[in-house]
Design a protein around this motif. Structure first.
Motif, mmCIF file in Angstrom:
data_model
loop_
_atom_site.group_PDB
_atom_site.id
_atom_site.type_symbol
_atom_site.label_atom_id
_atom_site.label_comp_id
_atom_site.label_asym_id
_atom_site.label_seq_id
_atom_site.Cartn_x
_atom_site.Cartn_y
_atom_site.Cartn_z
ATOM 1 N N LYS A 154 104.551 53.611 42.898
ATOM 2 C CA LYS A 154 105.855 53.177 42.391
ATOM 3 C C LYS A 154 106.682 54.412 42.034
ATOM 4 O O LYS A 154 106.183 55.356 41.421
ATOM 5 C CB LYS A 154 105.685 52.276 41.166
ATOM 6 C CG LYS A 154 106.998 51.733 40.647
ATOM 7 C CD LYS A 154 106.790 50.769 39.495
ATOM 8 C CE LYS A 154 108.142 50.298 38.982
ATOM 9 N NZ LYS A 154 107.994 49.432 37.814
ATOM 10 N N LYS A 155 107.942 54.400 42.423
ATOM 11 C CA LYS A 155 108.798 55.580 42.275
ATOM 12 C C LYS A 155 109.316 55.796 40.866
ATOM 13 O O LYS A 155 109.646 56.915 40.492
ATOM 14 C CB LYS A 155 109.998 55.490 43.242
ATOM 15 C CG LYS A 155 109.590 55.422 44.699
ATOM 16 C CD LYS A 155 108.921 56.697 45.136
ATOM 17 C CE LYS A 155 108.558 56.620 46.608
ATOM 18 N NZ LYS A 155 107.641 57.656 47.018
ATOM 19 N N LEU B 166 108.335 55.492 37.031
ATOM 20 C CA LEU B 166 107.304 55.287 36.023
ATOM 21 C C LEU B 166 107.612 56.167 34.815
ATOM 22 O O LEU B 166 108.230 57.228 34.959
ATOM 23 C CB LEU B 166 105.924 55.664 36.562
ATOM 24 C CG LEU B 166 105.376 54.814 37.696
ATOM 25 C CD1 LEU B 166 104.154 55.478 38.305
ATOM 26 C CD2 LEU B 166 105.011 53.432 37.186
ATOM 27 N N ARG C 163 98.682 46.852 34.636
ATOM 28 C CA ARG C 163 99.800 46.776 35.581
ATOM 29 C C ARG C 163 100.414 48.154 35.819
ATOM 30 O O ARG C 163 100.740 48.511 36.948
ATOM 31 C CB ARG C 163 100.853 45.808 35.065
ATOM 32 C CG ARG C 163 102.013 45.645 36.016
ATOM 33 C CD ARG C 163 102.979 44.612 35.532
ATOM 34 N NE ARG C 163 104.101 44.524 36.447
ATOM 35 C CZ ARG C 163 105.043 43.627 36.351
ATOM 36 N NH1 ARG C 163 105.007 42.730 35.393
ATOM 37 N NH2 ARG C 163 106.032 43.614 37.205
ATOM 38 N N PHE C 164 100.549 48.949 34.745
ATOM 39 C CA PHE C 164 101.087 50.305 34.894
ATOM 40 C C PHE C 164 100.200 51.129 35.815
ATOM 41 O O PHE C 164 100.688 51.811 36.717
ATOM 42 C CB PHE C 164 101.215 51.003 33.528
ATOM 43 C CG PHE C 164 101.658 52.431 33.664
ATOM 44 C CD1 PHE C 164 103.003 52.738 33.773
ATOM 45 C CD2 PHE C 164 100.738 53.459 33.727
ATOM 46 C CE1 PHE C 164 103.423 54.053 33.943
ATOM 47 C CE2 PHE C 164 101.137 54.773 33.901
ATOM 48 C CZ PHE C 164 102.484 55.066 34.004
ATOM 49 N N ARG D 98 98.120 50.131 38.095
ATOM 50 C CA ARG D 98 98.227 49.637 39.476
ATOM 51 C C ARG D 98 99.516 50.137 40.122
ATOM 52 O O ARG D 98 99.510 50.554 41.281
ATOM 53 C CB ARG D 98 98.150 48.118 39.497
ATOM 54 C CG ARG D 98 96.749 47.613 39.241
ATOM 55 C CD ARG D 98 96.657 46.118 39.312
ATOM 56 N NE ARG D 98 95.258 45.700 39.156
ATOM 57 C CZ ARG D 98 94.886 44.523 38.737
ATOM 58 N NH1 ARG D 98 95.779 43.604 38.428
ATOM 59 N NH2 ARG D 98 93.600 44.231 38.622
ATOM 60 N N ASP D 99 100.622 50.083 39.371
ATOM 61 C CA ASP D 99 101.895 50.597 39.890
ATOM 62 C C ASP D 99 101.775 52.084 40.220
ATOM 63 O O ASP D 99 102.257 52.539 41.261
ATOM 64 C CB ASP D 99 103.024 50.403 38.876
ATOM 65 C CG ASP D 99 103.484 48.958 38.766
ATOM 66 O OD1 ASP D 99 103.138 48.134 39.650
ATOM 67 O OD2 ASP D 99 104.208 48.655 37.789
ATOM 68 N N LEU D 100 101.126 52.829 39.358
ATOM 69 C CA LEU D 100 100.938 54.268 39.581
ATOM 70 C C LEU D 100 100.145 54.524 40.853
ATOM 71 O O LEU D 100 100.547 55.328 41.694
ATOM 72 C CB LEU D 100 100.230 54.880 38.367
ATOM 73 C CG LEU D 100 99.826 56.352 38.434
ATOM 74 C CD1 LEU D 100 101.022 57.256 38.700
ATOM 75 C CD2 LEU D 100 99.131 56.768 37.150
ATOM 76 N N GLN E 70 99.815 52.618 43.355
ATOM 77 C CA GLN E 70 100.516 52.114 44.537
ATOM 78 C C GLN E 70 101.755 52.947 44.860
ATOM 79 O O GLN E 70 102.467 52.647 45.814
ATOM 80 C CB GLN E 70 100.888 50.645 44.335
ATOM 81 C CG GLN E 70 99.672 49.737 44.341
ATOM 82 C CD GLN E 70 100.002 48.295 44.003
ATOM 83 O OE1 GLN E 70 101.147 47.927 43.792
ATOM 84 N NE2 GLN E 70 98.973 47.463 43.931
ATOM 85 N N ALA F 286 99.901 59.204 43.509
ATOM 86 C CA ALA F 286 99.146 57.961 43.615
ATOM 87 C C ALA F 286 97.749 58.209 44.177
ATOM 88 O O ALA F 286 96.746 57.727 43.629
ATOM 89 C CB ALA F 286 99.903 56.960 44.489
#
Length: 70
Positions: free
Chosen positions: A39-40, A42, A30-31, A33-35, A37, A4
């Motif tokens: 996100k476990k 993906l 959104r992907f 942003r998840d990356l 942040q 991240a």
């Protein structure tokens, strides 16, 4: 550095916004942003789409167990 932080640092280094990088990499905002942040869970193929923008890709690395080194 974790994934991240790596992606965010690379994006900032080339002065791209999240929407700009998402569009250039061909992934959703959104992907991305998840990356960024951390996100476990993906999709690896999409992570590699983003990493390829910076000349990198996911790959296996050896686990380092701190207890084994002591």
């Amino acid at each position: 550095m974790d994934l991240a932080k790596f992606v965010k640092a690379k994006r900032n280094a080339v002065k791209l916004t999240q929407p700009e990088l998402a569009q250039k990499a061909g992934v959703g905002l959104r992907f991305l942003r998840d990356l960024e942040q951390g996100k476990k869970t993906l999709r690896m193929d999409k992570v590699n789409q983003v990493l390829s923008m910076f000349g990198h890709q996911l790959g296996p690395i050896e686990n380092i167990n701190i207890e084994d080194e002591q």
